[in-house]
Enzyme design. Structure first.
Site, PDB file in Angstrom:
ATOM      1  N   GLY A  31       0.817  -1.178  -0.086  1.00  0.00           N
ATOM      2  CA  GLY A  31       0.032  -0.140   0.073  1.00  0.00           C
ATOM      3  C   GLY A  31       0.748   1.140   0.038  1.00  0.00           C
ATOM      4  O   GLY A  31       1.883   1.312  -0.520  1.00  0.00           O
ATOM      5  N   TYR A  32       0.120   2.482   0.334  1.00  0.00           N
ATOM      6  CA  TYR A  32       0.812   3.675   0.196  1.00  0.00           C
ATOM      7  C   TYR A  32       1.467   3.777  -1.072  1.00  0.00           C
ATOM      8  O   TYR A  32       2.572   4.284  -1.341  1.00  0.00           O
ATOM      9  CB  TYR A  32       1.729   3.974   1.251  1.00  0.00           C
ATOM     10  CG  TYR A  32       1.544   5.531   1.632  1.00  0.00           C
ATOM     11  CD1 TYR A  32       0.564   6.029   2.445  1.00  0.00           C
ATOM     12  CD2 TYR A  32       2.577   6.478   1.329  1.00  0.00           C
ATOM     13  CE1 TYR A  32       0.494   7.295   2.676  1.00  0.00           C
ATOM     14  CE2 TYR A  32       2.556   7.840   1.548  1.00  0.00           C
ATOM     15  CZ  TYR A  32       1.392   8.023   2.278  1.00  0.00           C
ATOM     16  OH  TYR A  32       1.188   9.591   2.584  1.00  0.00           O
ATOM     17  N   GLY A  36       5.603   4.292  -9.108  1.00  0.00           N
ATOM     18  CA  GLY A  36       6.282   2.933  -9.347  1.00  0.00           C
ATOM     19  C   GLY A  36       5.355   1.949  -9.068  1.00  0.00           C
ATOM     20  O   GLY A  36       5.374   0.966 -10.213  1.00  0.00           O
ATOM     21  N   HIS A  37       4.557   1.862  -8.235  1.00  0.00           N
ATOM     22  CA  HIS A  37       3.290   0.882  -8.212  1.00  0.00           C
ATOM     23  C   HIS A  37       2.385   0.899  -9.228  1.00  0.00           C
ATOM     24  O   HIS A  37       2.044  -0.059  -9.867  1.00  0.00           O
ATOM     25  CB  HIS A  37       2.489   1.023  -6.603  1.00  0.00           C
ATOM     26  CG  HIS A  37       3.283   0.788  -5.464  1.00  0.00           C
ATOM     27  ND1 HIS A  37       3.654   1.907  -4.655  1.00  0.00           N
ATOM     28  CD2 HIS A  37       3.871  -0.305  -5.110  1.00  0.00           C
ATOM     29  CE1 HIS A  37       4.057   1.171  -3.560  1.00  0.00           C
ATOM     30  NE2 HIS A  37       4.237  -0.063  -3.897  1.00  0.00           N
ATOM     31  N   GLY A 147       8.835  -5.039  -8.632  1.00  0.00           N
ATOM     32  CA  GLY A 147       9.620  -3.615  -8.886  1.00  0.00           C
ATOM     33  C   GLY A 147      11.147  -4.467  -8.697  1.00  0.00           C
ATOM     34  O   GLY A 147      11.477  -4.855  -7.796  1.00  0.00           O
ATOM     35  N   GLN A 153      14.590  -9.012  -3.382  1.00  0.00           N
ATOM     36  CA  GLN A 153      13.298  -9.610  -3.188  1.00  0.00           C
ATOM     37  C   GLN A 153      12.733 -10.340  -4.260  1.00  0.00           C
ATOM     38  O   GLN A 153      12.350 -11.536  -4.402  1.00  0.00           O
ATOM     39  CB  GLN A 153      12.240  -8.470  -2.896  1.00  0.00           C
ATOM     40  CG  GLN A 153      11.187  -9.022  -3.022  1.00  0.00           C
ATOM     41  CD  GLN A 153       9.957  -7.708  -2.409  1.00  0.00           C
ATOM     42  OE1 GLN A 153       9.839  -7.922  -1.266  1.00  0.00           O
ATOM     43  NE2 GLN A 153       9.407  -7.097  -3.187  1.00  0.00           N
ATOM     44  N   SER A 186       7.775   4.017  -0.645  1.00  0.00           N
ATOM     45  CA  SER A 186       6.686   4.609   0.294  1.00  0.00           C
ATOM     46  C   SER A 186       7.314   5.012   1.385  1.00  0.00           C
ATOM     47  O   SER A 186       6.868   6.113   2.184  1.00  0.00           O
ATOM     48  CB  SER A 186       5.787   3.520   0.780  1.00  0.00           C
ATOM     49  OG  SER A 186       5.277   2.712  -0.414  1.00  0.00           O
ATOM     50  N   ARG A 187       8.584   4.711   1.735  1.00  0.00           N
ATOM     51  CA  ARG A 187       9.601   5.179   2.924  1.00  0.00           C
ATOM     52  C   ARG A 187       9.982   6.560   2.631  1.00  0.00           C
ATOM     53  O   ARG A 187      10.298   7.256   3.611  1.00  0.00           O
ATOM     54  CB  ARG A 187      10.567   4.102   3.215  1.00  0.00           C
ATOM     55  CG  ARG A 187      10.036   3.174   4.033  1.00  0.00           C
ATOM     56  CD  ARG A 187      10.910   2.017   4.639  1.00  0.00           C
ATOM     57  NE  ARG A 187      10.389   0.951   5.355  1.00  0.00           N
ATOM     58  CZ  ARG A 187      10.180   0.017   5.058  1.00  0.00           C
ATOM     59  NH1 ARG A 187      10.666  -0.668   3.685  1.00  0.00           N
ATOM     60  NH2 ARG A 187       9.709  -1.093   5.838  1.00  0.00           N
TER      61      ARG A 187
HETATM   62  O1  PAF Z   1       7.621  -5.260  -1.965  1.00  0.00           O
HETATM   63  C1  PAF Z   1       6.879  -5.249  -1.150  1.00  0.00           C
HETATM   64  O2  PAF Z   1       5.731  -4.347  -0.975  1.00  0.00           O
HETATM   65  C2  PAF Z   1       6.479  -6.438  -0.075  1.00  0.00           C
HETATM   66  O3  PAF Z   1       7.779  -6.943   0.157  1.00  0.00           O
HETATM   67  C3  PAF Z   1       5.607  -7.206  -0.910  1.00  0.00           C
HETATM   68  C4  PAF Z   1       6.255  -8.174  -2.016  1.00  0.00           C
HETATM   69  C5  PAF Z   1       4.242  -6.880  -1.295  1.00  0.00           C
HETATM   70  C6  PAF Z   1       5.320  -8.519   0.321  1.00  0.00           C
HETATM   71  O4  PAF Z   1       4.597  -7.982   1.290  1.00  0.00           O
END
Ligand code: PAF
Length: 283
Positions: A31-32, A36-37, A147, A153, A186-187
């Site tokens: 969220g937030y 990018g999202h 992303g 990740q 978001s941070r």
């Molecule tokens: O990248 C993120 O925002 C988080 O790590 C994810 C992949 C949604 C898992 O909570």
């Protein structure tokens, strides 16, 4: 667009879509949402008949002294962005919906997660792998979008999908930056104006390293040292790590030959920011 809060309802919607022969894309988020999202959602919409955006601040990926309680949240703003980007459903569960109070099952990985962010966040990727597996099981998407800013990740999820035979296509999407080069996150909202300016040092220092490589430098230690040296010119920056690693194994490299990832995490004040570049396209 619908906001769905229960697993049961989301499953029945996806079942209906599948009955209609639709393909399904998933964009997992906490969220937030920012541009990018939005770029992930727009890509998902262009490649799938239906798109689910999950919007869930996952408690299991935060360490004990991390920012779980202060992590920014605004579901109304997120809903507007998802609608504009063309998503069909936002999945916005409460933590109790996602985790039983006596949950004792986790998905973990014994490689790829120990270095880089895993060094200072030793339980982080266990939380990420667990929640992403749960989302995959709930949504059963054809494709899922992540992303490239969270490069470790992305590598971890690709490996998990391979090792666990999820049969889901993982799509990595380019970093989206503010006009001045700061990677969107978001941070970034935690930064005061002075810190916001100081945060530019991540991209500036990485760009310097990238230029060295493009000019033919093959010595990874030299490149790393140059990035560190430049990072240290910013008094508000405290380096967590700067690493040049193999794009697949995420093990440190000495010589720049195949695809590499140059990644960094830096505290600007109390805010931990990450950024990276890849050489010979890791993603
Ligand atoms: O990248 C993120 O925002 C988080 O790590 C994810 C992949 C949604 C898992 O909570």
């Amino acid at each position: 667009m619908q906001i769905v809060t229960t697993i049961e309802e989301l499953r029945s919607i996806v079942k209906w879509w599948r009955g209609e022969g639709h393909s399904v894309g998933l964009v997992p988020t906490m969220g937030y949402l920012h541009e990018g999202h939005k770029s992930l959602i727009v890509k998902a919409v262009s490649e799938n008949d239906r798109v689910v955006v999950s919007d869930f601040v996952n408690p299991t990926q935060f360490g004990v002294n991390e920012d779980l309680s202060s992590y920014p949240r605004d579901i109304n703003r997120d809903a507007a962005l998802c609608e504009e980007a063309g998503a069909d459903v936002i999945f916005h569960p409460e933590p109790e919906e996602m985790y039983f109070s006596d949950n004792c099952t986790f998905v973990d990985m014994d490689r790829l997660t120990k270095g880089l962010c895993g060094k200072t966040r030793p339980t982080h990727f266990r939380g990420v792998c667990t929640v992403v597996s749960k989302l995959f099981n709930i949504v059963t998407p054809d494709r899922a979008y992540f992303g490239q800013k969270d490069a470790q990740q992305l590598a971890v999820i690709r490996r998990m999908v391979r090792d666990m035979n999820f049969g889901i296509d993982i799509v990595g999407c380019p970093i989206v930056r503010e006009e001045d080069g700061l990677a969107m996150s978001s941070r970034n909202t935690y930064l005061n104006p002075k810190e916001r300016k100081a945060a530019l040092i991540l991209h500036k220092s990485l760009s310097l390293g990238e230029e060295m490589i493009q000019a033919g430098e093959k010595d990874a230690v030299k490149v790393k040292n140059a990035i560190v040296k430049n990072m240290k010119t910013e008094p508000l920056a405290r380096i967590d790590y700067v690493e040049l690693v193999d794009g697949e194994t995420l093990e440190p490299v000495e010589t720049i030959e195949g695809p590499i990832l140059a990644a960094t995490a830096v505290y600007i004040g109390k805010t931990r920011l990450i950024d990276n570049f890849s050489y010979h396209s890791v993603f």
